[in-house]
Design a protein around this motif. Sequence first.
Motif, PDB file in Angstrom:
ATOM      1  N   VAL A 277      16.376   8.621  -0.038  1.00 47.52           N
ATOM      2  CA  VAL A 277      16.191   7.218  -0.405  1.00 47.52           C
ATOM      3  C   VAL A 277      17.481   6.425  -0.222  1.00 47.52           C
ATOM      4  O   VAL A 277      17.458   5.258   0.181  1.00 47.52           O
ATOM      5  CB  VAL A 277      15.680   7.115  -1.858  1.00 47.52           C
ATOM      6  N   ALA A 448      11.500   5.715  10.632  1.00 44.81           N
ATOM      7  CA  ALA A 448      10.270   5.039  10.229  1.00 44.81           C
ATOM      8  C   ALA A 448       9.054   5.707  10.849  1.00 44.81           C
ATOM      9  O   ALA A 448       8.000   5.831  10.212  1.00 44.81           O
ATOM     10  CB  ALA A 448      10.337   3.562  10.638  1.00 44.81           C
ATOM     11  N   ASN A 452       8.099   7.307   7.629  1.00 45.27           N
ATOM     12  CA  ASN A 452       7.481   6.114   7.038  1.00 45.27           C
ATOM     13  C   ASN A 452       8.309   5.521   5.904  1.00 45.27           C
ATOM     14  O   ASN A 452       7.785   5.030   4.910  1.00 45.27           O
ATOM     15  CB  ASN A 452       6.079   6.431   6.514  1.00 45.27           C
ATOM     16  N   ARG A 453       9.624   5.575   6.056  1.00 45.11           N
ATOM     17  CA  ARG A 453      10.493   4.997   5.030  1.00 45.11           C
ATOM     18  C   ARG A 453      11.794   4.537   5.654  1.00 45.11           C
ATOM     19  O   ARG A 453      12.243   5.079   6.666  1.00 45.11           O
ATOM     20  CB  ARG A 453      10.797   6.019   3.934  1.00 45.11           C
ATOM     21  N   GLU A 517      14.081   1.698  -1.360  1.00 47.48           N
ATOM     22  CA  GLU A 517      13.339   2.267  -0.238  1.00 47.48           C
ATOM     23  C   GLU A 517      12.259   1.297   0.210  1.00 47.48           C
ATOM     24  O   GLU A 517      11.540   0.722  -0.611  1.00 47.48           O
ATOM     25  CB  GLU A 517      12.709   3.605  -0.652  1.00 47.48           C
ATOM     26  N   HIS A 519       8.847   1.000   2.399  1.00 40.11           N
ATOM     27  CA  HIS A 519       7.797   1.777   3.062  1.00 40.11           C
ATOM     28  C   HIS A 519       7.400   1.111   4.369  1.00 40.11           C
ATOM     29  O   HIS A 519       7.225  -0.109   4.443  1.00 40.11           O
ATOM     30  CB  HIS A 519       6.566   1.911   2.163  1.00 40.11           C
ATOM     31  N   GLU A 603       3.195   9.122   1.079  1.00 40.41           N
ATOM     32  CA  GLU A 603       4.348   8.886   1.943  1.00 40.41           C
ATOM     33  C   GLU A 603       3.948   8.175   3.230  1.00 40.41           C
ATOM     34  O   GLU A 603       4.681   7.317   3.722  1.00 40.41           O
ATOM     35  CB  GLU A 603       5.027  10.218   2.272  1.00 40.41           C
ATOM     36  N   GLY A 606       1.578   4.756   1.766  1.00 37.29           N
ATOM     37  CA  GLY A 606       2.028   4.024   0.602  1.00 37.29           C
ATOM     38  C   GLY A 606       1.023   4.128  -0.532  1.00 37.29           C
ATOM     39  O   GLY A 606      -0.190   4.238  -0.307  1.00 37.29           O
TER      40      GLY A 606
END
Length: 731
Positions: A277, A448, A452-453, A517, A519, A603, A606
């Motif tokens: 994070v 990403a 996905n973050r 963080e 998403h 994850e 979301g």
Amino acid sequence: MAEAVPSPPLFAAPRLSMWLRGRRESLREEALRQLDAGLLWLVTAFGAGIAAFFTWPVDPWPWVGPALGSLAVAIVIWRRRLDGVVFAAAMVLAVGAGLTAAQVRVSSVDAPVITQEIGPLEVRGRVIEVEREPGRTRVILDRVRFESSVVSRKPVRIRLSLPSRHGAPRVGDVIAVDAVLRPPERPVVPGGFEYQRYLFFERIGALGYTLQPWELKRAQAEEGMSAQARQTIENLRRDISDRILAVIPGDAGAVAVALVTGEQSLISEPLQEAYRVSGLAHLLSISGVHMSLLAAAVFVLVRRTLALWPAVALRLDIKKIAAWAALAATSFYVLISGMSVPAVRAFIMVAVVMIAVLVDRRAISLRSVAMAAVVLLALYPEAVVGPSFQMSFMAVIALVALYERVSLRPHWRGPDGEVRVMRAVLIYVAALVVTDLVAGSVTSLFAAYHFNRLPAYSLIANLVAAPLTGLWIMPTGLLALALMPLGWDAPVLALMGAGVDAVNGTAIAVAGWPGAEVHVPPMAPWAMAGAAAGLIVVCLWRGTLRWIGVIPLVVAMMQPWLASKPDVVMDESGRVVAVSDSGGRLALLPDRRDRFVRSVFKERYGASREAWPKPGETNPDLGLACDAAGCVLQRNDIRLTLAWSQAAVAEDCGVADVIVAPALFDVSCRSSRVIDRGDLWREGAHALYLGSGRLRVQTVEDETGDRLWSRQPRPRRRAETARTEDLDNAD
């Protein structure tokens, strides 16, 4: 009489024609300038061929690569001169070479895979890898032996999970244990991580677990020089890790182990999440920072030490002796680090630099990056689709391209030779900020796509943690490693542990900040491929046309937020069901089972703040109404029923456009589109998109294709079945 002035021709646009001719000539010259970077483009084409192999929906024909190569060679022979056509043919040859390299690699690792869960039964095998985690130990067994009437071809290797309370075997031991074995699992969601493919290239044909103690049958059973060398290295890594943990307790010791030996599995999950994070996860992976620090320290130390002896300094080239010493030290370090993709890439880069010093050539350039990529992809073509390769190489390409064009020559001393401390500090901080901005921006797209973050405060965290790692933790760690054979390492390790505690505190603090963080919705593979292509064009192209590469980069950044989001997602077992809210985030059906699957859902898509309605309740924000028999989702003129019982199917048959019965087999309803447990079993997890009167179904089988590593012992759906259905015309 005045002479008549001739009138201009009808198309009197000499300026326009001259401008077009000039632009054509400049474009031609700019295209020819790419020949100077021919090696870089050929390596790019080689990687593109490998990527094309892995994105193919079916296994490509074996003759495709050789056919492309033969065509390219024929064109080169026909032209007999170096020009644009020959260069294009060379690019085609490189693409064919990439396809062939991937096919050869797949053929070399192909191994049997079990097709169903078996056991408990006694499994015996030789330990070739040990990965210790909090609460359990993962081991990979080779030369596996077990008795089962349902398995005709036994796997070459299996991966077992052992309880930590029973201890961990050492590499080379032959152990026996009663275990339950199951086949490798498919992705949890459509487009998710392909664990099957990862295990395929590790030649692992079964996964297993046990609650019973393992039994040692024979210790140190490795045979052959290469096997004995691997055993020695793995056990040395184990001894180094144990020594560090004995001096540095807790998570600080686990992080120190990761920095020295590359073993990250000992770090607790909360701390790993804090590193992710906060944007500091890259520090846990042995990569360029660690390898370059070691090489620089050894190079400077050896060179300065030899310079103290005039008899040696005046007769020998101590610079090259220092390069040989640095090369030897980094070779040892990459061996004890576990030889991960970033570590191997960093070692190859350092080796190229040291070899350049030995032959009196320029050390750091994009050509050295290209050479590292060729070596790594030739050995492990599958790395091209992994996050480690993509993130590490793209970051290095961007940084080297930047520093090739922007010469940074810091002047640490003034006119009289005095050291200007403030200038040195400012230059170091500026270089750190620029490096983090460039590397962070480049890797964020690939992070990403895969995770996905995006960490919001990565720059701030790295401004604190990177100097601590580079100036405090790694030097003390490397010094402790050198002193360990003498038994003088404890005080230095304690000092290293203090630095690690400071970085751990930074990661935890930054991860706790509001909005730490961001998403990112799932990114399409084509968008990620476009981003990679655009970045390569920006970094490698010679001329002003390089900025065209910014266009696919911008498109890739926008695509996740512009793409449609799934309305309903179900896992393969049918136990995890989720419905998306207006923002595309998922509200999960309450259940305490399948925690891992539920975490993957959160994850990737979301977690929604909307709660799943209880029986007899309605959530208007989700468009979902539930009772004891099931739930009804009304969205975009489509009525979808989630049926928990056969009675709910009978009640809504013909009323609902779509009936989803995740717990029922062989559901029959001619008047509605039905997805039951059998569909999930055959095709894997489903994602449903409810358009205006149309249903689009995306499954794991659609995404993985019919590849050698994804084939399942399940009947496949008929090829003629439509993936997009017009619900208005349904029977």
